[in-house]
Design a protein around this motif. Structure first.
Motif, PDB file in Angstrom:
ATOM      1  N   ARG A  14       1.453  -1.233  -0.095  1.00  0.00           N
ATOM      2  CA  ARG A  14       0.051   0.042  -0.346  1.00  0.00           C
ATOM      3  C   ARG A  14       1.034   1.332  -0.093  1.00  0.00           C
ATOM      4  NH1 ARG A  14      -5.066  -1.652   4.010  1.00  0.00           N
ATOM      5  NH2 ARG A  14      -5.766  -2.637   3.254  1.00  0.00           N
ATOM      6  N   LEU A  15       1.552   1.151   1.087  1.00  0.00           N
ATOM      7  CA  LEU A  15       3.014   2.386   0.738  1.00  0.00           C
ATOM      8  C   LEU A  15       3.620   2.642  -0.721  1.00  0.00           C
ATOM      9  CD1 LEU A  15       4.790   2.091   4.344  1.00  0.00           C
ATOM     10  CD2 LEU A  15       2.700   3.666   3.419  1.00  0.00           C
ATOM     11  N   ALA A  16       3.981   1.377  -1.320  1.00  0.00           N
ATOM     12  CA  ALA A  16       4.534   1.468  -3.029  1.00  0.00           C
ATOM     13  C   ALA A  16       4.170   2.266  -3.413  1.00  0.00           C
ATOM     14  CB  ALA A  16       5.354   0.105  -2.951  1.00  0.00           C
ATOM     15  N   LEU A  17       2.546   1.691  -3.305  1.00  0.00           N
ATOM     16  CA  LEU A  17       0.613   2.556  -4.017  1.00  0.00           C
ATOM     17  C   LEU A  17       1.116   3.661  -3.785  1.00  0.00           C
ATOM     18  CD1 LEU A  17      -0.844   1.197  -7.027  1.00  0.00           C
ATOM     19  CD2 LEU A  17      -1.845   0.891  -4.656  1.00  0.00           C
ATOM     20  N   TRP A  18       0.750   3.963  -2.895  1.00  0.00           N
ATOM     21  CA  TRP A  18       0.659   5.661  -2.586  1.00  0.00           C
ATOM     22  C   TRP A  18       1.247   6.660  -3.142  1.00  0.00           C
ATOM     23  CZ3 TRP A  18      -2.825   8.944  -1.108  1.00  0.00           C
ATOM     24  CH2 TRP A  18      -4.353   7.705  -1.127  1.00  0.00           C
ATOM     25  N   ALA A  19       3.449   5.462  -2.926  1.00  0.00           N
ATOM     26  CA  ALA A  19       4.802   6.528  -3.451  1.00  0.00           C
ATOM     27  C   ALA A  19       4.734   6.875  -5.002  1.00  0.00           C
ATOM     28  CB  ALA A  19       5.705   6.137  -2.805  1.00  0.00           C
ATOM     29  N   VAL A  20       3.875   5.723  -5.206  1.00  0.00           N
ATOM     30  CA  VAL A  20       3.475   5.940  -7.079  1.00  0.00           C
ATOM     31  C   VAL A  20       2.831   6.245  -7.629  1.00  0.00           C
ATOM     32  CG1 VAL A  20       3.445   5.130  -9.032  1.00  0.00           C
ATOM     33  CG2 VAL A  20       5.263   3.686  -7.559  1.00  0.00           C
ATOM     34  N   LEU A  21       1.207   7.052  -6.929  1.00  0.00           N
ATOM     35  CA  LEU A  21       0.235   7.480  -7.346  1.00  0.00           C
ATOM     36  C   LEU A  21       0.526   8.846  -6.654  1.00  0.00           C
ATOM     37  CD1 LEU A  21      -2.493   4.683  -7.421  1.00  0.00           C
ATOM     38  CD2 LEU A  21      -1.537   5.547  -9.631  1.00  0.00           C
ATOM     39  N   LEU A  22       1.055   8.802  -5.426  1.00  0.00           N
ATOM     40  CA  LEU A  22       0.481  10.490  -5.330  1.00  0.00           C
ATOM     41  C   LEU A  22       1.039  11.575  -5.875  1.00  0.00           C
ATOM     42  CD1 LEU A  22      -0.328  11.919  -2.459  1.00  0.00           C
ATOM     43  CD2 LEU A  22       1.297  12.195  -1.769  1.00  0.00           C
TER      44      LEU A  22
END
Length: 107
Positions: A14-22
């Motif tokens: 989840r954190l990796a996904l947020w780091a990519v999409l943010l």
């Protein structure tokens, strides 16, 4: 122990996904705000916009009708309606009928 590992793996994903999409979300929002601000600046400096179809100037000041409640008012074309609060997304050209988009609204 496996439950803890599974939770930490899920949190990492989840954190990796947020780091990519943010960054994309922030850039999109900044682009919309910049476009709205530029449209607001254009509207404060002009009382007519050129039509994209025929090139004739379309007056932004005059008598207009609300597209939602049909209230007729005198004033600026893209102001919110005093009755229902709707802001027009476009106004038609009086010569050729092509719609001019509201520069403050972003789509």
């Amino acid at each position: 122990m496996e439950d803890l590992m599974f939770r930490s793996l899920l949190l990492t994903i989840r954190l990796a996904l947020w780091a990519v999409l943010l960054p994309f979300g922030v850039a999109s929002r900044l682009y919309r705000w910049t476009k709205q601000l530029a449209g607001a600046v254009v509207l404060t400096r002009r009382d007519a916009l050129p039509c994209f179809g025929c090139g004739s100037p379309v007056s932004l000041v005059g008598r207009f009708e609300c597209g939602r409640c049909r209230y007729v008012f005198d004033g600026f074309a893209f102001t919110r309606c005093a009755v229902c609060g709707a802001a027009p997304p476009f106004i038609p050209c009086q010569v050729c009928g092509v719609g001019l988009k509201n520069p403050v609204q972003s789509v």
